[in-house]
Motif scaffolding. Structure first.
Motif, PDB file in Angstrom:
ATOM      1  N   ALA A 173       0.840  -1.201   0.000  1.00  0.00           N
ATOM      2  CA  ALA A 173       0.000   0.000   0.000  1.00  0.00           C
ATOM      3  C   ALA A 173       0.877   1.255   0.000  1.00  0.00           C
ATOM      4  N   GLU A 174       0.464   2.265  -0.741  1.00  0.00           N
ATOM      5  CA  GLU A 174       1.238   3.493  -0.866  1.00  0.00           C
ATOM      6  C   GLU A 174       1.081   4.353   0.383  1.00  0.00           C
ATOM      7  N   VAL A 175       2.203   4.641   1.061  1.00  0.00           N
ATOM      8  CA  VAL A 175       2.178   5.336   2.348  1.00  0.00           C
ATOM      9  C   VAL A 175       1.514   6.705   2.250  1.00  0.00           C
ATOM     10  N   VAL A 176       1.893   7.504   1.253  1.00  0.00           N
ATOM     11  CA  VAL A 176       1.330   8.855   1.136  1.00  0.00           C
ATOM     12  C   VAL A 176      -0.187   8.792   1.002  1.00  0.00           C
ATOM     13  N   ASP A 177      -0.672   7.773   0.307  1.00  0.00           N
ATOM     14  CA  ASP A 177      -2.111   7.660   0.055  1.00  0.00           C
ATOM     15  C   ASP A 177      -2.924   7.544   1.333  1.00  0.00           C
ATOM     16  N   PHE A 178      -2.399   6.807   2.321  1.00  0.00           N
ATOM     17  CA  PHE A 178      -3.185   6.659   3.552  1.00  0.00           C
ATOM     18  C   PHE A 178      -2.686   7.546   4.679  1.00  0.00           C
ATOM     19  N   ALA A 179      -1.387   7.878   4.696  1.00  0.00           N
ATOM     20  CA  ALA A 179      -0.864   8.732   5.767  1.00  0.00           C
ATOM     21  C   ALA A 179      -1.370  10.167   5.627  1.00  0.00           C
ATOM     22  N   GLY A 180      -1.521  10.646   4.384  1.00  0.00           N
ATOM     23  CA  GLY A 180      -2.027  12.007   4.184  1.00  0.00           C
ATOM     24  C   GLY A 180      -3.420  12.189   4.749  1.00  0.00           C
ATOM     25  N   PRO A 181      -4.407  11.388   4.320  1.00  0.00           N
ATOM     26  CA  PRO A 181      -5.748  11.498   4.900  1.00  0.00           C
ATOM     27  C   PRO A 181      -5.781  11.210   6.397  1.00  0.00           C
ATOM     28  N   TRP A 182      -4.960  10.273   6.865  1.00  0.00           N
ATOM     29  CA  TRP A 182      -4.909   9.983   8.309  1.00  0.00           C
ATOM     30  C   TRP A 182      -4.547  11.252   9.071  1.00  0.00           C
ATOM     31  N   GLY A 183      -3.517  11.957   8.598  1.00  0.00           N
ATOM     32  CA  GLY A 183      -3.100  13.180   9.268  1.00  0.00           C
ATOM     33  C   GLY A 183      -4.180  14.242   9.255  1.00  0.00           C
ATOM     34  N   VAL A 184      -4.921  14.340   8.150  1.00  0.00           N
ATOM     35  CA  VAL A 184      -6.021  15.308   8.086  1.00  0.00           C
ATOM     36  C   VAL A 184      -7.070  14.991   9.138  1.00  0.00           C
ATOM     37  N   PHE A 185      -7.564  13.770   9.165  1.00  0.00           N
ATOM     38  CA  PHE A 185      -8.624  13.406  10.110  1.00  0.00           C
ATOM     39  C   PHE A 185      -8.144  13.508  11.561  1.00  0.00           C
ATOM     40  N   GLU A 186      -6.862  13.271  11.770  1.00  0.00           N
ATOM     41  CA  GLU A 186      -6.301  13.352  13.120  1.00  0.00           C
ATOM     42  C   GLU A 186      -6.359  14.775  13.669  1.00  0.00           C
ATOM     43  N   TYR A 187      -6.247  15.764  12.792  1.00  0.00           N
ATOM     44  CA  TYR A 187      -6.138  17.157  13.238  1.00  0.00           C
ATOM     45  C   TYR A 187      -7.441  17.942  13.118  1.00  0.00           C
ATOM     46  N   VAL A 188      -8.562  17.258  13.063  1.00  0.00           N
ATOM     47  CA  VAL A 188      -9.857  17.931  13.019  1.00  0.00           C
ATOM     48  C   VAL A 188     -10.344  18.169  14.451  1.00  0.00           C
ATOM     49  N   PHE A 189     -10.624  19.440  14.785  1.00  0.00           N
ATOM     50  CA  PHE A 189     -11.089  19.778  16.122  1.00  0.00           C
ATOM     51  C   PHE A 189     -12.236  20.785  16.040  1.00  0.00           C
ATOM     52  N   PRO A 190     -13.451  20.324  15.810  1.00  0.00           N
ATOM     53  CA  PRO A 190     -14.589  21.241  15.809  1.00  0.00           C
ATOM     54  C   PRO A 190     -14.716  21.930  17.164  1.00  0.00           C
ATOM     55  N   PRO A 191     -15.081  23.195  17.189  1.00  0.00           N
ATOM     56  CA  PRO A 191     -15.114  23.943  18.457  1.00  0.00           C
ATOM     57  C   PRO A 191     -16.046  23.347  19.499  1.00  0.00           C
ATOM     58  N   GLU A 192     -17.130  22.680  19.070  1.00  0.00           N
ATOM     59  CA  GLU A 192     -18.083  22.146  20.037  1.00  0.00           C
ATOM     60  C   GLU A 192     -17.746  20.722  20.480  1.00  0.00           C
ATOM     61  N   ALA A 193     -16.745  20.104  19.841  1.00  0.00           N
ATOM     62  CA  ALA A 193     -16.428  18.699  20.141  1.00  0.00           C
ATOM     63  C   ALA A 193     -15.625  18.583  21.431  1.00  0.00           C
ATOM     64  N   GLU A 194     -15.939  17.539  22.214  1.00  0.00           N
ATOM     65  CA  GLU A 194     -15.215  17.293  23.454  1.00  0.00           C
ATOM     66  C   GLU A 194     -13.922  16.530  23.221  1.00  0.00           C
ATOM     67  N   SER A 195     -13.816  15.856  22.080  1.00  0.00           N
ATOM     68  CA  SER A 195     -12.606  15.111  21.733  1.00  0.00           C
ATOM     69  C   SER A 195     -12.484  15.069  20.213  1.00  0.00           C
ATOM     70  N   ALA A 196     -11.384  14.546  19.731  1.00  0.00           N
ATOM     71  CA  ALA A 196     -11.195  14.424  18.284  1.00  0.00           C
ATOM     72  C   ALA A 196     -12.333  13.590  17.705  1.00  0.00           C
ATOM     73  N   PRO A 197     -13.008  14.079  16.662  1.00  0.00           N
ATOM     74  CA  PRO A 197     -14.235  13.428  16.202  1.00  0.00           C
ATOM     75  C   PRO A 197     -14.029  12.161  15.376  1.00  0.00           C
ATOM     76  N   PHE A 198     -12.824  11.965  14.841  1.00  0.00           N
ATOM     77  CA  PHE A 198     -12.600  10.805  13.981  1.00  0.00           C
ATOM     78  C   PHE A 198     -11.819   9.718  14.727  1.00  0.00           C
TER      79      PHE A 198
END
Length: 310
Positions: A66-91
């Motif tokens: 599996a191509e690392v960039v293909d899954f590591a890129g989206p993983w990093g995006v979802f990891e850094y999502v912090f909606p203001p109303e969320a109590e924890s990382a949503p993903f």
């Protein structure tokens, strides 16, 4: 279908023929001018239902190579999502594979999957990167079943071949790495291949172009769940300055199909320019075709009409 990892290696070596470069430059200039004058309207973003509480499970379907960039890129995006109303990382992020054994992915990295197919939680989002080999019947069966209950199944780069093999793209518009357009169209005539797309949003299934395009598709998914402001905040947190997630047609450099000439022949599969003095070749219907590799020639020889008739 060729093994996807060798195909990806071929794709990464693509160079544009001189005759094609002028067309690319012209297309880029036209798009740039249209953007400057506000003529390109951004398509509406279809929201996805963000949960009131709890997390959104995201499964990354992996296989050897599996191509690392293909899954590591989206993983990093979802990891850094912090909606203001969320109590924890949503993903909630996890990897899934056919076996629990460690996987050697691109570049020699070893990944220990979190779950096997049999034990994986039902995801709301499925991410399928380019794989190093053909998907097994078990993987395709899991993907079909999991996709039925997911909000979204997305592929990155030539992961779209896996989605198409599972039947998830039939009758839909989709994209892949720019070096795989011809092969994608030949292998899956029931899929409308879109050239020059950073990503294609087809509702509950989406595909992105090569490698870093997956970051843009992931940011687009964040916007679908939590809105533009949260997606902007995520991009800022990542110090990501790419804007492709705001414009699905921004892979304009690859929108124009390369034209093979006697002076600048290109491989009919990956559209890579080749040296005809050294390249493998084949005569079909009175015309000589040149190939960048034995693998491309073998695939052409199997069904040449699919590449000639495009």
């Amino acid at each position: 279908m060729l093994p996807l990892k060798p195909l990806l290696v071929i794709c990464l070596a693509v160079t544009e023929p001189a005759a094609h470069a002028q067309g690319v430059a012209q297309a880029a200039a036209e798009v740039s001018g249209a953007q400057a004058h506000g003529r390109r309207e951004r398509p509406a973003v279809t929201p996805l239902p963000a949960p009131g509480k709890g997390r959104i499970p995201v499964a990354f379907l992996l296989a050897p190579g599996a191509e690392v960039v293909d899954f590591a890129g989206p993983w990093g995006v979802f990891e850094y999502v912090f909606p203001p109303e969320a109590e924890s990382a949503p993903f909630q992020l996890y990897t899934v594979a056919e076996s629990a054994a460690p996987l050697k992915v691109s570049g020699g990295m070893t990944i220990v999957p979190n779950y096997t197919l049999a034990k994986a939680p039902q995801p709301k989002v499925i991410v399928v990167p380019a794989q190093g080999r053909k998907p097994s019947p078990a993987v395709l069966a899991w993907l079909r079943k999991a996709a039925r209950k997911a909000d979204l199944t997305m592929s990155v780069c030539n992961g779209s071949f896996v989605l198409a093999k599972a039947g998830l793209l039939a009758g839909k518009e989709a994209t892949a790495h720019h070096g795989a357009y011809a092969l994608f169209a030949a292998d899956f005539p029931d899929v409308k291949v879109k050239r020059g797309a950073r990503f294609v949003d087809a509702g509950n299934v989406s595909t992105s172009g090569g490698l870093t395009s997956g970051i843009d598709l992931a940011l687009h998914v964040v916007e679908r769940y939590y809105g533009r402001e949260v997606a902007e905040q995520t991009a800022t947190s990542l110090e990501y300055q790419g804007l492709g997630w705001k414009d699905p047609d921004s892979n304009v450099a690859f929108a124009t199909k390369a034209v093979s000439t006697e002076e600048h022949p290109i491989c009919p599969l990956c559209e890579m320019e080749v040296d005809k003095k050294e390249a493998l070749h084949e005569v079909y219907r009175g015309r000589t075709y040149y190939f960048c590799s034995a693998g491309c020639k073998k695939r052409f020889d199997a069904t040449p009409q699919r590449f000639v008739d495009q």
